[in-house]
Design an enzyme around this catalytic site. Structure first.
Site, mmCIF file in Angstrom:
data_model
loop_
_atom_site.group_PDB
_atom_site.id
_atom_site.type_symbol
_atom_site.label_atom_id
_atom_site.label_comp_id
_atom_site.label_asym_id
_atom_site.label_seq_id
_atom_site.Cartn_x
_atom_site.Cartn_y
_atom_site.Cartn_z
ATOM 1 N N LYS A 1 0.815 -1.216 0.000
ATOM 2 C CA LYS A 1 0.000 0.000 0.000
ATOM 3 C C LYS A 1 0.847 1.263 0.000
ATOM 4 C CE LYS A 1 -4.321 -1.994 1.224
ATOM 5 N NZ LYS A 1 -5.321 -2.319 2.204
ATOM 6 N N ARG B 1 -3.338 -10.232 4.663
ATOM 7 C CA ARG B 1 -3.647 -10.322 3.224
ATOM 8 C C ARG B 1 -2.441 -9.780 2.475
ATOM 9 N NH1 ARG B 1 -5.514 -6.912 -0.725
ATOM 10 N NH2 ARG B 1 -7.002 -7.781 -2.204
#
Ligand code: HH2
Length: 266
Positions: free
Chosen positions: A206, A241
């Site tokens: 991210k 994840r």
């Protein structure tokens, strides 16, 4: 290893993190099987990018992307979760054998929790402020942990009312949060354990990892992502994840073997 790894499989032409490399079904199935072989506990299949500003995908298109991939993975006995906010996509994926609904909308769609319960599937309830098109417009919070907790409690109430048996709670890093918000959520993750359900954290590749490490290319954020996964597990996460399954699995194996017991833990 008692921490679960969800391997990310984006079947999208515009996903920020793997540039749509898995756009064809056969390639996506092969990639999903590789993630599983590398040690993913399940493969998280998504057909709609949720990166900030991403345009919504019509339901038929999302189904066209994910269904053949889910069918291929299930036929090979790989456990699958469906990453969707749409009831129709979730239902079709569950009928095809997906075992978990990963809903970044936190079960806001009417009938989502009931569909999971009907199929005996689990849910991942994620916190997101607004939707992917608007979520980064305002990333200020009085207290990000309090707001995330309140949002998760709303999703949790829906899941419990529907009778869902397996529930994961996810603070939604990057979904309406800036770097400081994400770091606050990671540092204060143990506070969310009070909700009484296992935590699932998606930090992989991210933007905040790029900001911290100076890596603008998502694939170059692998080491930073592994660091974030370890931080999440240190804070009490039971599932992560990730895109880089093999690296994360090795790092977690060593981390879990070597970490000191928590003060006060049984
Ligand atoms: N993050 C993304 C997508 N789905 N689901 C959960 N539960 N938690 C997350 O943090 C999460 C998620 C975004 O990452 P990615 O799949 O790599 O990108 P894109 O949405 O552009 O496909």
């Amino acid at each position: 290893m008692n921490v679960r790894i969800a391997g990310v499989l984006n079947v999208t032409p515009d996903s920020f993190s793997d540039g749509g490399r898995d756009a064809s079904a056969a390639a996506a199935i092969a990639r999903g099987l590789t993630l599983w072989a590398e040690g993913a506990d399940w493969v998280d299949v998504g057909g709609e990018s949720t990166r900030p500003g991403a345009a919504p995908v019509p339901e038929e298109e999302e189904l066209r992307r994910v269904l053949p991939v889910i069918e291929g993975l299930v036929a090979a006995r790989a456990p699958v979760s469906i990453d969707t906010q749409k009831l129709g996509v979730a239902r079709a994926a569950l009928a095809a054998g997906a075992r978990l609904v990963n809903d970044v909308g936190g079960l806001r769609a009417a009938g989502m929790a009931e569909a999971a319960a009907e199929f005996g599937a689990g849910v991942v309830i994620m916190h997101m402020r607004g939707d992917p098109q608007t979520m980064q417009r305002d990333t200020r919070y009085d207290d990000v942990v309090d707001e995330v907790r309140a949002g998760l409690e709303r999703g949790l109430a829906r899941a419990l009312a529907a009778g869902v048996k397996e529930i994961w709670l996810d603070p939604g890093l990057g979904f309406g949060k800036d770097t400081e918000g994400n770091l606050t959520l990671l540092r204060r993750l143990p506070e969310l354990l009070d909700l009484g359900f296992p935590l699932y954290v998606g930090a992989s590749r991210k933007r905040f990892i790029g900001e911290l490490t100076g890596r603008s290319e998502p694939a170059a954020r692998r080491f930073g992502s592994v660091g974030a996964a370890l931080a999440a597990v240190a804070g009490g996460a039971s599932a992560v994840r990730v895109h880089d399954v093999a690296a994360t699995r090795d790092a977690l194996t060593v981390f879990l073997a070597a970490r000191p017991p928590r003060v006060g833990a049984a």
